[in-house]
Design a protein around this motif. Sequence first.
Motif, PDB file in Angstrom:
ATOM      1  N   SER A  61      57.166  34.910  70.410  1.00 10.59           N
ATOM      2  CA  SER A  61      57.535  36.003  69.507  1.00 10.59           C
ATOM      3  C   SER A  61      57.576  37.335  70.242  1.00 10.59           C
ATOM      4  O   SER A  61      58.456  38.171  69.989  1.00 10.59           O
ATOM      5  CB  SER A  61      56.545  36.069  68.340  1.00 10.59           C
ATOM      6  OG  SER A  61      56.540  34.851  67.607  1.00 10.59           O
ATOM      7  N   LEU A  62      56.636  37.566  71.157  1.00  8.62           N
ATOM      8  CA  LEU A  62      56.666  38.794  71.946  1.00  8.62           C
ATOM      9  C   LEU A  62      57.931  38.858  72.790  1.00  8.62           C
ATOM     10  O   LEU A  62      58.602  39.909  72.869  1.00  8.62           O
ATOM     11  CB  LEU A  62      55.416  38.856  72.830  1.00  8.62           C
ATOM     12  CG  LEU A  62      55.327  40.011  73.826  1.00  8.62           C
ATOM     13  CD1 LEU A  62      55.326  41.355  73.104  1.00  8.62           C
ATOM     14  CD2 LEU A  62      54.088  39.877  74.705  1.00  8.62           C
ATOM     15  N   THR A  63      58.290  37.757  73.413  1.00  7.15           N
ATOM     16  CA  THR A  63      59.511  37.725  74.212  1.00  7.15           C
ATOM     17  C   THR A  63      60.745  37.921  73.337  1.00  7.15           C
ATOM     18  O   THR A  63      61.712  38.592  73.737  1.00  7.15           O
ATOM     19  CB  THR A  63      59.596  36.388  74.962  1.00  7.15           C
ATOM     20  OG1 THR A  63      58.395  36.188  75.696  1.00  7.15           O
ATOM     21  CG2 THR A  63      60.767  36.369  75.910  1.00  7.15           C
ATOM     22  N   GLU A  64      60.726  37.356  72.139  1.00  6.84           N
ATOM     23  CA  GLU A  64      61.859  37.538  71.217  1.00  6.84           C
ATOM     24  C   GLU A  64      62.061  39.002  70.870  1.00  6.84           C
ATOM     25  O   GLU A  64      63.201  39.492  70.830  1.00  6.84           O
ATOM     26  CB  GLU A  64      61.617  36.722  69.956  1.00  6.84           C
ATOM     27  CG  GLU A  64      62.666  36.922  68.874  1.00  6.84           C
ATOM     28  CD  GLU A  64      62.257  36.308  67.539  1.00  6.84           C
ATOM     29  OE1 GLU A  64      62.901  36.634  66.507  1.00  6.84           O
ATOM     30  OE2 GLU A  64      61.296  35.511  67.516  1.00  6.84           O
ATOM     31  N   MET A  65      60.973  39.725  70.621  1.00 11.67           N
ATOM     32  CA  MET A  65      61.106  41.135  70.249  1.00 11.67           C
ATOM     33  C   MET A  65      61.541  41.991  71.439  1.00 11.67           C
ATOM     34  O   MET A  65      62.271  42.969  71.266  1.00 11.67           O
ATOM     35  CB  MET A  65      59.785  41.646  69.667  1.00 11.67           C
ATOM     36  CG  MET A  65      59.328  40.874  68.450  1.00 11.67           C
ATOM     37  SD  MET A  65      60.655  40.700  67.209  1.00 11.67           S
ATOM     38  CE  MET A  65      60.088  39.272  66.291  1.00 11.67           C
ATOM     39  N   ILE A  66      61.113  41.633  72.634  1.00 12.52           N
ATOM     40  CA  ILE A  66      61.594  42.359  73.813  1.00 12.52           C
ATOM     41  C   ILE A  66      63.085  42.110  74.002  1.00 12.52           C
ATOM     42  O   ILE A  66      63.857  43.023  74.332  1.00 12.52           O
ATOM     43  CB  ILE A  66      60.787  41.933  75.053  1.00 12.52           C
ATOM     44  CG1 ILE A  66      59.323  42.370  74.925  1.00 12.52           C
ATOM     45  CG2 ILE A  66      61.399  42.510  76.322  1.00 12.52           C
ATOM     46  CD1 ILE A  66      58.432  41.884  76.051  1.00 12.52           C
ATOM     47  N   ALA A  67      63.510  40.851  73.765  1.00 13.55           N
ATOM     48  CA  ALA A  67      64.922  40.510  73.932  1.00 13.55           C
ATOM     49  C   ALA A  67      65.800  41.091  72.835  1.00 13.55           C
ATOM     50  O   ALA A  67      67.026  41.171  73.015  1.00 13.55           O
ATOM     51  CB  ALA A  67      65.088  38.995  73.971  1.00 13.55           C
ATOM     52  N   ALA A  68      65.209  41.488  71.700  1.00  9.57           N
ATOM     53  CA  ALA A  68      66.021  42.074  70.628  1.00  9.57           C
ATOM     54  C   ALA A  68      66.578  43.427  71.040  1.00  9.57           C
ATOM     55  O   ALA A  68      67.725  43.769  70.720  1.00  9.57           O
ATOM     56  CB  ALA A  68      65.194  42.201  69.355  1.00  9.57           C
ATOM     57  N   GLY A  69      65.784  44.228  71.753  1.00  9.85           N
ATOM     58  CA  GLY A  69      66.244  45.522  72.228  1.00  9.85           C
ATOM     59  C   GLY A  69      66.235  46.588  71.151  1.00  9.85           C
ATOM     60  O   GLY A  69      66.495  46.319  69.975  1.00  9.85           O
ATOM     61  N   GLY A  70      65.891  47.802  71.564  1.00 15.24           N
ATOM     62  CA  GLY A  70      65.943  48.934  70.656  1.00 15.24           C
ATOM     63  C   GLY A  70      64.776  49.074  69.709  1.00 15.24           C
ATOM     64  O   GLY A  70      64.856  49.862  68.762  1.00 15.24           O
ATOM     65  N   LEU A  71      63.687  48.334  69.910  1.00 18.95           N
ATOM     66  CA  LEU A  71      62.530  48.414  69.025  1.00 18.95           C
ATOM     67  C   LEU A  71      61.448  49.270  69.672  1.00 18.95           C
ATOM     68  O   LEU A  71      61.062  49.040  70.829  1.00 18.95           O
ATOM     69  CB  LEU A  71      61.972  47.018  68.727  1.00 18.95           C
ATOM     70  CG  LEU A  71      62.887  46.044  67.994  1.00 18.95           C
ATOM     71  CD1 LEU A  71      62.190  44.698  67.818  1.00 18.95           C
ATOM     72  CD2 LEU A  71      63.285  46.609  66.636  1.00 18.95           C
ATOM     73  N   GLY A  72      60.968  50.262  68.908  1.00 17.83           N
ATOM     74  CA  GLY A  72      59.798  50.991  69.355  1.00 17.83           C
ATOM     75  C   GLY A  72      58.565  50.109  69.280  1.00 17.83           C
ATOM     76  O   GLY A  72      58.588  49.004  68.713  1.00 17.83           O
ATOM     77  N   LEU A  73      57.452  50.576  69.836  1.00 18.66           N
ATOM     78  CA  LEU A  73      56.254  49.749  69.875  1.00 18.66           C
ATOM     79  C   LEU A  73      55.773  49.376  68.479  1.00 18.66           C
ATOM     80  O   LEU A  73      55.391  48.224  68.227  1.00 18.66           O
ATOM     81  CB  LEU A  73      55.145  50.479  70.644  1.00 18.66           C
ATOM     82  CG  LEU A  73      55.283  50.528  72.167  1.00 18.66           C
ATOM     83  CD1 LEU A  73      54.081  51.227  72.777  1.00 18.66           C
ATOM     84  CD2 LEU A  73      55.423  49.128  72.747  1.00 18.66           C
TER      85      LEU A  73
ATOM     86  N   ARG B 182      69.518  48.410  73.687  1.00 20.42           N
ATOM     87  CA  ARG B 182      70.762  47.656  73.591  1.00 20.42           C
ATOM     88  C   ARG B 182      71.904  48.488  74.158  1.00 20.42           C
ATOM     89  O   ARG B 182      71.973  49.699  73.969  1.00 20.42           O
ATOM     90  CB  ARG B 182      71.058  47.290  72.132  1.00 20.42           C
ATOM     91  CG  ARG B 182      69.989  46.405  71.510  1.00 20.42           C
ATOM     92  CD  ARG B 182      70.241  46.205  70.023  1.00 20.42           C
ATOM     93  NE  ARG B 182      71.428  45.392  69.763  1.00 20.42           N
ATOM     94  CZ  ARG B 182      71.416  44.069  69.652  1.00 20.42           C
ATOM     95  NH1 ARG B 182      70.267  43.398  69.786  1.00 20.42           N
ATOM     96  NH2 ARG B 182      72.518  43.392  69.403  1.00 20.42           N
ATOM     97  N   ALA B 183      72.772  47.811  74.890  1.00 23.33           N
ATOM     98  CA  ALA B 183      73.921  48.500  75.467  1.00 23.33           C
ATOM     99  C   ALA B 183      74.901  48.909  74.371  1.00 23.33           C
ATOM    100  O   ALA B 183      74.849  48.420  73.229  1.00 23.33           O
ATOM    101  CB  ALA B 183      74.609  47.600  76.491  1.00 23.33           C
TER     102      ALA B 183
END
Length: 692
Positions: A207-219, A255-256
């Motif tokens: 889940s942590l990796t999923e949120m990093i891969a989502a991009g554009g999320l603050g902490l 995100r680009a």
Amino acid sequence: MRNFARTSVLWVIVLMAMAFGVEPSLAAEQRFALVIGNDEYRAAKLATSANDAGLVADALQSAGFTVTGARNLDQATMRESVREFIGQVSAAGPDAVALIYLAGIGLQFQGENYFVPVDADIQRDVDVPLQAIRVSDFTQPLAALPGRVKIVILDAARQNPFGGGDRPLASGLALVDAVPGIAIAYNAAPGTVAPDEAGPYGAYATSLTEMIAAGGLGLDDLFARLRLRVSDLTHGAEVPWYVSQIDGPFFITERAADAPPTPNVMPVAEIRARPMRDFSNVDDAYAAALDRDTIDGYEQFLALYPNGPYSERVAGMLAVRREAIIWRRCVVADSPPAYWSYLRRYPQGPHAWDARRRLGELREAFEPPPNFAMYDFGVPPPPPVELGFFGGPVVMFVGPHYGPPPPPPLFFLPPRPREFMVLAAPPPPHERFFLPRPTGATIVPVFVRPPPTVAIRPAPPGPPSAMQGRQIPVTLPAAVTHAPPPGATVPGAMAPGAMAPGQPPPHPGPGSTLPQTPRGGPGGPPLPPPSSATVKPGTPPPPPSPGLTAPAPTTVHPAPPPHPTGPTTTVRPGPPPPPPPGSIAPAPTTVRPGPPPPPPPGSIAPAPTTVRPAPPPPPPAPPHPTAPVPSTLHPAPPPPPHPAGPPPGAMSAPPPPPHPAAAAPAPQPPPRGASAAPSCPPGKHLTPQGCK
């Protein structure tokens, strides 16, 4: 006019910088991460910890972090690795970002959290501070660094496989207070543990990796969605926790511009601003309470749905959070009234033994005095119904009394990406300490990248790898690369009792002896041969009296002649004993010595003092102040004495001529009262009647 012109020029420069996307005020941000996964414990084998660490390390590399990672570290190597990492972050300057991710087993003891190395042998509760690494030992140095962002993630709230004796430890990790500039995250709420997972990866790491891969999320958004995802994957058994005091927004990834549109998800700030009653149904209200993860949010839910399908679960989360906050403030106060107050509120609570242990250290009784006043923890006392959730030291949101939670609504959490549905097990690493690498290409999409202000570490030269050419291998800590294989001797390690070069010898205590300094090495004195084989001539004696011929010396260390009381049988030959009065002294040692004369009647023949006669001395050399080079004899066991002297042929063959470097031994005066023994020409033998 001059000021107006100067102001106009400055504005033109600023506008040009904005037009070209240049932000001079933003310095290059360096990112560093330390990732450790321990799964080979003596007491248990974890199925996911090392794989989880490898997965998170891969995602952090995609986010621009320079990752240092390893698996299965012992206590000494891990301490040195953390120290090395903190020094690396400190040297990078005030714009550095630090992240630590630890996967394995964590324990709490008297209000402190500990991460357990693989070599720990914990048999009792008091072994925890000795065998494990206190988390505050590296969070406090991190907090002292000038960087704005420091993140510590503990994926370690698991069931304790070690023995605790008759005083069990509280389960999970202890609640702590975040300090400015630090964010702290647990895989499970304070005081609770995650269920065992079959692998190959754990719910929290994926889940942590999923949120990093989502991009554009603050902490805040990242960890709020992470909590909802883990709760959904584990059916409510595992509820992560997060606290932060980081000022301003911080994005791990962005995100680009050409990235696909994001799902229509409500921002966390907007969700938390809405009152609980504004959510249309119990499922949305439960998701809102879990998203906030506060005592106030749980109490609002129970006020709206006291008998709802998720009320028991929310009441359990509220009870655990209240107890964790009270215990934290009890530890901060660290006074007998605070511990007595905790025991009054939670007589069978998870930290009851911690409170009693601390009272014993303070030399206070477990029961408070009659005039005791309750300590104010700033939190309302628990209602009696909450005490039923603490039937033992282990707290987990699993059981028949907990109904399954609802799936999170789509406007709270979008569906899971397809690449995270099933993750293949990574191949086992072929080398010691290396983290497992995920199979195939990185799971972070190409349109998700670090923010533009991040200084990216260049990839090594060569063709692009399977990691899309954006990453370099995870670096092992220096302490790990220098670690010897199991059971090997550390190069350069000193043997017991040895001293380092230049180290002064230890001062001997009563009854102790100093170690003998080794000799014979480079720069030291030579090792002595056996004492019986060394000729050590002293100062040449004065010349003998006229008419006397001195016998050749055969002693090792000249000493006063002993009184003859019997045959001499010592290994180290001494000077010849004086003959009885009136007797003839034995002949001096020559190249071919004759047999010694028989002793006078009634006297005892002296034992031979040489086994192999000494070589003939060279002509006397002129006196020189330099002492002669010592020569070496090789004595053999003496032959038994013969009443009439040694038989013919008993003497050994003449020895070889001496080494040219050997000098003649100094002459020695004859014993007092002895006359010079006459010599016979070649071919004659000395008898009592003369030479025949």
